[in-house]
Motif scaffolding. Structure first.
Motif, PDB file in Angstrom:
ATOM      1  N   SER A  88       4.052  -9.430 -14.003  1.00 38.95           N
ATOM      2  CA  SER A  88       5.192  -9.353 -13.365  1.00 38.95           C
ATOM      3  C   SER A  88       6.338 -10.227 -14.334  1.00 38.95           C
ATOM      4  O   SER A  88       5.975 -11.249 -14.797  1.00 38.95           O
ATOM      5  N   THR A 139      10.860 -11.243 -14.334  1.00 40.76           N
ATOM      6  CA  THR A 139      12.036 -11.443 -13.575  1.00 40.76           C
ATOM      7  C   THR A 139      13.280 -11.277 -14.562  1.00 40.76           C
ATOM      8  O   THR A 139      13.285 -11.785 -15.759  1.00 40.76           O
ATOM      9  N   VAL A 197       5.566  -5.197 -12.466  1.00 42.78           N
ATOM     10  CA  VAL A 197       6.535  -5.418 -11.379  1.00 42.78           C
ATOM     11  C   VAL A 197       7.790  -6.275 -12.125  1.00 42.78           C
ATOM     12  O   VAL A 197       7.485  -7.121 -12.791  1.00 42.78           O
ATOM     13  N   HIS A 204      11.226  -8.100 -10.893  1.00 47.24           N
ATOM     14  CA  HIS A 204      12.007  -8.672  -9.907  1.00 47.24           C
ATOM     15  C   HIS A 204      13.308  -8.948 -10.250  1.00 47.24           C
ATOM     16  O   HIS A 204      13.633  -9.369 -11.490  1.00 47.24           O
ATOM     17  N   THR A 205      14.285  -8.623  -9.285  1.00 47.40           N
ATOM     18  CA  THR A 205      15.728  -8.561  -9.583  1.00 47.40           C
ATOM     19  C   THR A 205      15.989  -9.479  -8.273  1.00 47.40           C
ATOM     20  O   THR A 205      15.468  -9.602  -7.489  1.00 47.40           O
ATOM     21  N   GLU A 206      17.343  -9.726  -8.327  1.00 52.22           N
ATOM     22  CA  GLU A 206      17.859 -10.449  -7.036  1.00 52.22           C
ATOM     23  C   GLU A 206      17.770  -9.683  -5.728  1.00 52.22           C
ATOM     24  O   GLU A 206      17.649 -10.110  -4.660  1.00 52.22           O
ATOM     25  N   ASP A 233      12.840  -5.153  -6.124  1.00 48.55           N
ATOM     26  CA  ASP A 233      11.722  -5.357  -6.945  1.00 48.55           C
ATOM     27  C   ASP A 233      11.362  -3.845  -7.378  1.00 48.55           C
ATOM     28  O   ASP A 233      11.334  -3.010  -6.573  1.00 48.55           O
ATOM     29  N   ARG A 272       8.120  -1.426  -8.926  1.00 46.40           N
ATOM     30  CA  ARG A 272       6.746  -1.595  -9.268  1.00 46.40           C
ATOM     31  C   ARG A 272       6.459  -0.364  -9.962  1.00 46.40           C
ATOM     32  O   ARG A 272       6.606   1.081  -9.466  1.00 46.40           O
ATOM     33  N   LYS A 285      14.937  -5.744  -1.419  1.00 48.30           N
ATOM     34  CA  LYS A 285      14.571  -7.099  -0.652  1.00 48.30           C
ATOM     35  C   LYS A 285      15.078  -7.386   0.844  1.00 48.30           C
ATOM     36  O   LYS A 285      14.283  -7.591   1.700  1.00 48.30           O
TER      37      LYS A 285
END
Length: 359
Positions: free
Chosen positions: A168, A170, A188, A190-192, A195, A197, A228
């Motif tokens: 993962s 970011t 994965v 991750h953004t604000e 996500d 996958r 999210k």
């Protein structure tokens, strides 16, 4: 780094050694790191209580010494020890303050231990970070074989264990990923706002904090995007992209009325092309060092020009921000690009060092 600096400034503040500039810096850091404001506030409050308790203890001790000196000199003080056990009362009144001071000191130590442990965990969690300035781009290969191209003004972070059991990362900014296939360990991002996958594919992610939207554009393979705020899951096919509205800043949210119509949060569409070839994809044009824009406002274009050319753009006339442009910049300098824009819109500009002022 920001967390360490916050606690350094807090220590100087509590010791009454912080300058006005350092206090302003501390306030700015709290705005940028809101998670640290609550524990710092608790430490400040407990420190004040401890200081007050110590001051009260000193005042009572001084009073006792003064009474004893008066009695030794034979000066009448109105009451004797046999009439009212004043010293005993004073001792009882000190105990709550001493108790509060001990508790406060203990809590301060706990808070310090919590911060130390938390910072160590954070250091372990994020061991690697790759950043690019405006006007620059880079590419890296991760431990699992995944290739990442990072656009200007972007940051990619990942843990020291990346490539083992954890795959993962970011992202803040924009990057193109060519993900190595590992069926047992999904990759994965991750953004604000969402996500992403994947198992093995190539795609572009754009997630600049100052932009209105975050988007993911799939080129090959398949990805799953998880929004999210509402846990929406969307499977993308090649040539599709998902666009998610970024949360409004606090000031903008308070300015909106409750009756205002909410903008669509998530949209699904296809990637766009800036030429007849199917490889001329607008969303990934930056990898070919091209700035492609289609019917975009001057404000939106200015943000892209800041990243592309490594400059700052300011508007002297707010009405000019609503002008709209379509075009491609590739090998032009920033002066040539602005001159090209002047062919379709009436505006003037001046360059002061690395700042462009639009009139």
């Amino acid at each position: 780094m920001n967390t360490r600096r916050i606690w350094e400034l807090m220590a100087r503040k509590l010791a009454n050694e912080a300058t006005a500039e350092e206090l302003q810096e501390l306030s700015a850091l709290f705005r940028d790191n809101p998670d640290t404001e609550l524990p710092a506030g608790l430490v400040d409050e407990l420190w004040q209580k401890t200081t007050a308790a110590a001051s009260e203890e000193s005042a009572i001790a001084a009073h006792d010494r003064h009474i004893n000196r008066m009695q030794a000199m034979g000066i009448p003080i109105g009451q004797t020890l046999t009439e009212t056990p004043t010293p005993l009362t004073a001792i009882r009144s000190r105990r709550p303050y001493l108790w509060a001071a001990a508790i406060s000191t203990g809590v301060l130590l706990c808070m310090a231990a919590w911060w130390w442990t938390s910072s160590k965990k954070n250091n372990n969690a994020i061991a690697s970070e790759v950043t690019t300035r405006n006007g620059s781009r880079t590419s890296i290969q991760l431990a699992d074989g995944t290739r990442v191209w990072l656009n200007a003004g972007s940051k990619l972070s990942y843990s020291k264990d990346f490539g083992k059991n954890d795959r993962s990362v970011t992202l803040s900014g924009e990057a193109f990923f060519d993900v190595a296939k590992q069926a047992d360990h999904p990759f994965v991002i991750h953004t604000e706002t969402m996500d992403i996958r994947v198992l093995g594919t190539s795609f572009n992610v754009r997630s600049y904090p100052e932009d209105k939207t975050t988007e993911a554009s799939l080129i090959t393979g398949s990805i799953e995007a998880i929004v999210k705020h509402n846990a929406t899951r969307i499977i993308l096919k090649p040539s599709e992209k998902i666009v998610v509205m970024n949360p409004l800043p606090a000031i903008a949210r308070s300015a909106k009325t409750q009756t205002a119509k909410e903008e669509t949060t998530v949209t699904l569409s296809h990637v766009s092309y800036y030429a007849a070839q199917t490889t001329a994809i607008t969303e990934t044009s930056w990898m070919e060092n091209k700035l492609v824009f289609k019917d975009e406002s001057f404000t939106e274009l200015a943000q892209q020009m800041e990243r592309f050319f490594g400059v700052r753009v300011q508007f002297d006339n707010p009405q000019l921000q609503q002008l709209r442009f379509t075009g491609i910049f590739e090998q032009e300098t920033v002066q040539q690009a602005l001159s090209a824009l002047q062919l379709t819109a009436a505006f003037r500009y001046e360059i002061q060092h690395d700042t462009i002022i639009i009139h």
